[in-house]
Design a protein around this motif. Sequence first.
Motif, PDB file in Angstrom:
ATOM      1  N   ILE A 334       0.838  -1.208   0.000  1.00 37.52           N
ATOM      2  CA  ILE A 334       0.000   0.000   0.000  1.00 37.52           C
ATOM      3  C   ILE A 334       0.866   1.249   0.000  1.00 37.52           C
ATOM      4  O   ILE A 334       0.572   2.239  -0.689  1.00 37.52           O
ATOM      5  N   LYS A 336       3.826   1.657  -1.268  1.00 36.32           N
ATOM      6  CA  LYS A 336       4.365   1.840  -2.619  1.00 36.32           C
ATOM      7  C   LYS A 336       3.305   2.463  -3.536  1.00 36.32           C
ATOM      8  O   LYS A 336       3.605   3.375  -4.323  1.00 36.32           O
ATOM      9  N   GLN A 337       2.061   2.007  -3.409  1.00 35.38           N
ATOM     10  CA  GLN A 337       0.993   2.558  -4.247  1.00 35.38           C
ATOM     11  C   GLN A 337       0.722   4.021  -3.903  1.00 35.38           C
ATOM     12  O   GLN A 337       0.469   4.837  -4.809  1.00 35.38           O
ATOM     13  N   ASP A 340       3.485   6.158  -5.366  1.00 28.90           N
ATOM     14  CA  ASP A 340       3.394   6.260  -6.823  1.00 28.90           C
ATOM     15  C   ASP A 340       2.235   7.138  -7.281  1.00 28.90           C
ATOM     16  O   ASP A 340       2.309   7.791  -8.335  1.00 28.90           O
ATOM     17  N   SER A 341       1.146   7.160  -6.512  1.00 26.93           N
ATOM     18  CA  SER A 341      -0.051   7.894  -6.945  1.00 26.93           C
ATOM     19  C   SER A 341       0.075   9.397  -6.753  1.00 26.93           C
ATOM     20  O   SER A 341      -0.534  10.186  -7.498  1.00 26.93           O
ATOM     21  N   LEU A 352      -8.129   2.710  -4.003  1.00 25.77           N
ATOM     22  CA  LEU A 352      -6.994   3.115  -3.182  1.00 25.77           C
ATOM     23  C   LEU A 352      -7.453   3.459  -1.773  1.00 25.77           C
ATOM     24  O   LEU A 352      -6.790   3.105  -0.782  1.00 25.77           O
TER      25      LEU A 352
END
Length: 480
Positions: A334, A336-337, A340-341, A352
Amino acid sequence: MSDIISVPKLGSGKNDEQDEVATPYKVHWFRSTIFQVIVVGMVFFCAPGMYNALSSLGAGGLATPWYANATAAAGYVFMAFFALIGGIIVSKIGPRLALFISSTGDVIYGGSLYLNSKNGTQWFMMLGSIWSGATDGLMYSVEGAIITGYPEPDVKGRMLGLWVFMRSIAPCIGGAIILGLNSETDSSGGVSLTTYIAIIVIMCLGPFFALLLSAPEKVQRKDGRRVGWRRAGFVQASKEWWRVASSKDMLLLCPLFFTSWFYNSYIGTLQTQYMTVRTRALCAFAIPWGDILGGFMIGSFLDWKRISVARRARWSFIGIMVFNLALWVWAAIITKQLHDSHEIVDWTSGSLFSKTFSLFVIFDAATMMTQTAMFWIVGKMSDDFAVLSYMTGTLRAVESAGQAVAYGIKSTDSSDWISIGMNIGLIVLSLPFAWVVIRKIGVVDFERITFEHVTKTTVHEDSPSSPSPSRGSEENEKRA
């Protein structure tokens, strides 16, 4: 005599709950063990519970996390110290006065958050955090001893579950208030000033509930047995505390205690950095339900008599640790996401939001399962109230030291991967040490540190209907 002695656990050690001779009788509700648990729960509801509601927002509801994390680190240092010596204070002044004093600090902290949010008064926020940490340290010492020392042996798991419910429903209600007052704020930043006022009003009720607690000698158990308690001077209590805190089993459990709340600073910072105010408010309302679910699930399992005490201890420990490690793998994904977002997550953010929000809820469930299991384990190591106050105080002190380190790390804009790596590493490090203690529960004769008592055993002087102590109860009391 007031010297500490070590005696073997009553019975064979394979099913210690069956070794106590029960003498059921009618007790006064005001003096019952369940009422005492409810009192402690209400005090926690008003004081640390409302503090936790603000903490669930991340950074105490402020717009940026760095200074809030620095004050939290300072507060946890004082919390660790006063939790460590809290058992000595409780032995001197008694649990009722200790609970009353400890319920006052979070009011000051709530006021400091209000003034900082309104006027930018940072020095008072640091002072409020330190005072709150000191009083919460004392509270953690006395509440843990009450929850593990007052109830009858065969209901300790459920009483721990009730305690978890009472302490967790506070952030739920506090979170509902916060959500209602901030539901229109769909951007990042700090919560409204009205939020702090509402929370502070509830905090002020804590000392009044503390006065309802019964002294240990007046508590009436359904099995007729007394709560082991007597006052001790500062010097004697200090010697007794050292004997307990430095015992081999407590030292082996310390790495597990240290890491049990280490995650909190990372989760709070993540909320502040990546969530809108109203989404943080929703977290403050919803996350504590994970606490309640986790506490009742593990509490019911730990009281389940169809399997042995040894299996309950081992299976719960293994399951909880595997669950925690799996959550950190999920947390890394999570994180990392989110990196990145590059977006601020709102409850309208789709998948998300749902993945991040559910991670936070399940993290709290796992943490409360760990907490409940740790208190259950400590409750198996002694029946004496004073010893339990030293043990639970040590538990909370080491926890607080871990939180002080964790918040110190997040008082600057340090890498999230440092926090993730340290949490996983600390859990893995704690496993072999804790396992040495876990594998003894219900299998070998656990040495219990206890005190000799010269008072009568089971007669409750304030209850005309109290029964005479049974022969079995007298024999058990002599053995202790």
